[in-house]
Design an enzyme around this catalytic site. Structure first.
Site, PDB file in Angstrom:
ATOM      1  N   SER A 195    -100.886-129.032  44.586  1.00  8.27           N
ATOM      2  CA  SER A 195    -100.290-130.366  44.720  1.00  8.27           C
ATOM      3  C   SER A 195    -101.276-131.502  44.483  1.00  8.27           C
ATOM      4  O   SER A 195    -100.861-132.634  44.278  1.00  8.27           O
ATOM      5  CB  SER A 195     -99.684-130.525  46.121  1.00  8.27           C
ATOM      6  OG  SER A 195    -100.688-130.349  47.106  1.00  8.27           O
ATOM      7  N   ASP A 227     -99.864-138.794  53.149  1.00  7.21           N
ATOM      8  CA  ASP A 227     -99.110-137.887  54.030  1.00  7.21           C
ATOM      9  C   ASP A 227    -100.099-137.019  54.790  1.00  7.21           C
ATOM     10  O   ASP A 227    -101.277-137.389  54.912  1.00  7.21           O
ATOM     11  CB  ASP A 227     -98.065-137.087  53.226  1.00  7.21           C
ATOM     12  CG  ASP A 227     -98.689-136.117  52.226  1.00  7.21           C
ATOM     13  OD1 ASP A 227     -99.916-135.880  52.288  1.00  7.21           O
ATOM     14  OD2 ASP A 227     -97.937-135.577  51.378  1.00  7.21           O
ATOM     15  N   HIS A 287    -102.405-135.309  51.655  1.00  4.19           N
ATOM     16  CA  HIS A 287    -102.724-135.919  50.367  1.00  4.19           C
ATOM     17  C   HIS A 287    -103.214-137.358  50.505  1.00  4.19           C
ATOM     18  O   HIS A 287    -102.574-138.165  51.188  1.00  4.19           O
ATOM     19  CB  HIS A 287    -101.493-135.879  49.456  1.00  4.19           C
ATOM     20  CG  HIS A 287    -100.970-134.495  49.239  1.00  4.19           C
ATOM     21  ND1 HIS A 287     -99.821-134.034  49.848  1.00  4.19           N
ATOM     22  CD2 HIS A 287    -101.461-133.471  48.513  1.00  4.19           C
ATOM     23  CE1 HIS A 287     -99.618-132.772  49.476  1.00  4.19           C
ATOM     24  NE2 HIS A 287    -100.595-132.412  48.678  1.00  4.19           N
TER      25      HIS A 287
END
Ligand SMILES: *[C@@H]1O[C@H](CO)[C@@H](O)[C@H](O)[C@H]1NC(C)=O
Ligand SMILES: *[C@@H]1O[C@H](CO)[C@@H](O)[C@H](O)[C@H]1NC(C)=O
Ligand SMILES: *[C@@H]1O[C@H](CO)[C@@H](O)[C@H](O)[C@H]1NC(C)=O
Length: 354
Positions: A37, A329, A332
């Site tokens: 991610s 978040d 991240h």
């Protein structure tokens, strides 16, 4: 070289690349990314069963058109900023998207998938694209590129391209730390060795397939991610020292392996994009770097164990100013933190593109 001097050097390089003709040419022909991610730009949106997606607000709130794209941040991720610096006017498309066709393939492709990892088992647990499958897609991309550009041009794009490998966090956070059978079988050092072996093998395969410039990210300070503090913290809200030590163990082995790869392949440029040091700096002393908050998350995350990682899809809610948060978040970084990290990678970047 300080990062300011490095930035200046890169700017001069870019300027000299531009002075040659009418059209500005990026410093490398293409950017090709593999991983999780940290570099996924939307592939998981095309996987119906993928557990982790960033296809809802507030992801992308400060990106182009203020829409979610599948990037796990409020805005640009590190590879976007790198592509900007290299002089690209568009970003390599997520390989599974309809945009990954025709001339769009000339600037590269992105194979990354959130929750992917070095260990294919980790990726499979979250229905992400395993690293093995990412490499299969890359082989397919090579033929598609040859069809678009012609064989000779494709070969030169593939050897000139910058390859980014950014993954591994999930092997710890989404597997090792709560997988008793794994941690019984491997202590941390041996587990790091297992993951690094997979990386080394992957880099060798990329080299055989024509890659000549590879940047690999280091493991971030795992213990400073807000989700880690929630799940493994000792209650005082500080970084989890044990997890940071594990990341450092991984990074020492990565360093040795990258040196070994250089030794094996004289014509391979390979460097570590160190994200550990800048993120640690932000986590330890955010105010000195212009950030107000390094422990909280800008968006509201979920409370359940599996939900502390991502923004909560049902209660949209963000901080007033994402640029003052290190983390968007639970795992991240915000775009502002990504810019800070990208600046500290310029030096390694120059090593690869010159
Ligand atoms: C533990 O890890 C192994 C190897 O990655 C994996 O096959 C297995 O499914 C994991 N088990 C659990 C309970 O997560
Ligand atoms: C590995 O570590 C040494 C000592 O800190 C450093 O000089 C070298 O540049 C590192 N290698 C890579 C590939 O980052
Ligand atoms: C947001 O935060 C950044 C960094 O702390 C600051 O420079 C900027 O002025 C803030 N913007 C607003 C609108 O408050």
């Amino acid at each position: 070289m300080t990062s300011m001097a490095a930035l200046l050097a890169l700017f001069l390089l870019a300027a000299s690349a531009m002075s040659g003709g009418v059209q500005a040419q990026p410093l490398v022909p293409a950017v090709i990314s593999f991983g999780d991610s940290t570099v996924d730009v939307g592939n998981n949106n095309y996987l119906p069963r993928a557990v982790f997606k960033a296809n809802y607000a507030p992801y992308g709130q400060s990106f182009a058109r203020h829409e979610p794209t599948g990037r796990f941040s409020d805005g640009k991720i590190v590879t976007d900023i790198t592509a900007d610096t290299l002089g690209f006017e568009s970003y390599a498309p997520p390989y599974l998207s309809p945009q990954a066709s025709g001339k769009n393939l000339l600037v590269g492709a992105n194979f990354a998938s959130a929750a992917s990892s070095y260990h294919d088992d980790t990726a499979a647990m979250y229905d992400a694209i395993t690293l093995t499958q990412q490499l299969e897609y890359y082989k397919e991309y090579q033929s598609k590129l040859a069809a678009v550009a012609g064989r000779a041009a494709a070969r030169s794009i593939l050897s000139g391209a910058l390859y980014v490998v950014s993954t591994g966090t999930g092997d710890f956070l989404q597997n090792y730390y709560h997988n008793a059978s794994l941690s019984r079988r491997y202590d941390v050092a041996r587990y790091c060795g297992l993951l690094i072996g997979i990386f080394s093998d992957f880099a060798d395969k990329l080299y055989k397939l024509g890659a000549r410039r590879i940047g690999v990210t280091s493991m971030p300070p795992l213990g400073c991610l807000p989700a880690s503090i929630r799940l493994y913290g000792e209650g005082h809200g500080g970084c989890v020292a044990r997890l940071n030590r594990d990341a450092e163990t991984f990074n020492r082995k990565l360093n040795a392996t990258v040196e070994a790869l250089k030794g094996r392949h004289a014509d391979l440029k390979i460097a570590i994009f160190d994200i550990y040091t800048p993120l640690r700096k932000l986590a330890d002393a955010p105010v000195e770097q212009g950030f107000a908050n390094a422990r909280g998350t800008c968006c509201r995350t979920g409370k359940a164990k599996t939900r502390v990682y991502l923004c909560n899809p049902t209660t949209a809610g963000t901080c007033r100013n994402a640029s003052s948060y290190v983390f968007f978040d639970g795992v991240h970084p915000s775009e502002a933190a990504n810019v800070f990290m990208a600046e500290s990678m310029v030096e390694a970047g120059i090593e690869l593109v010159t």
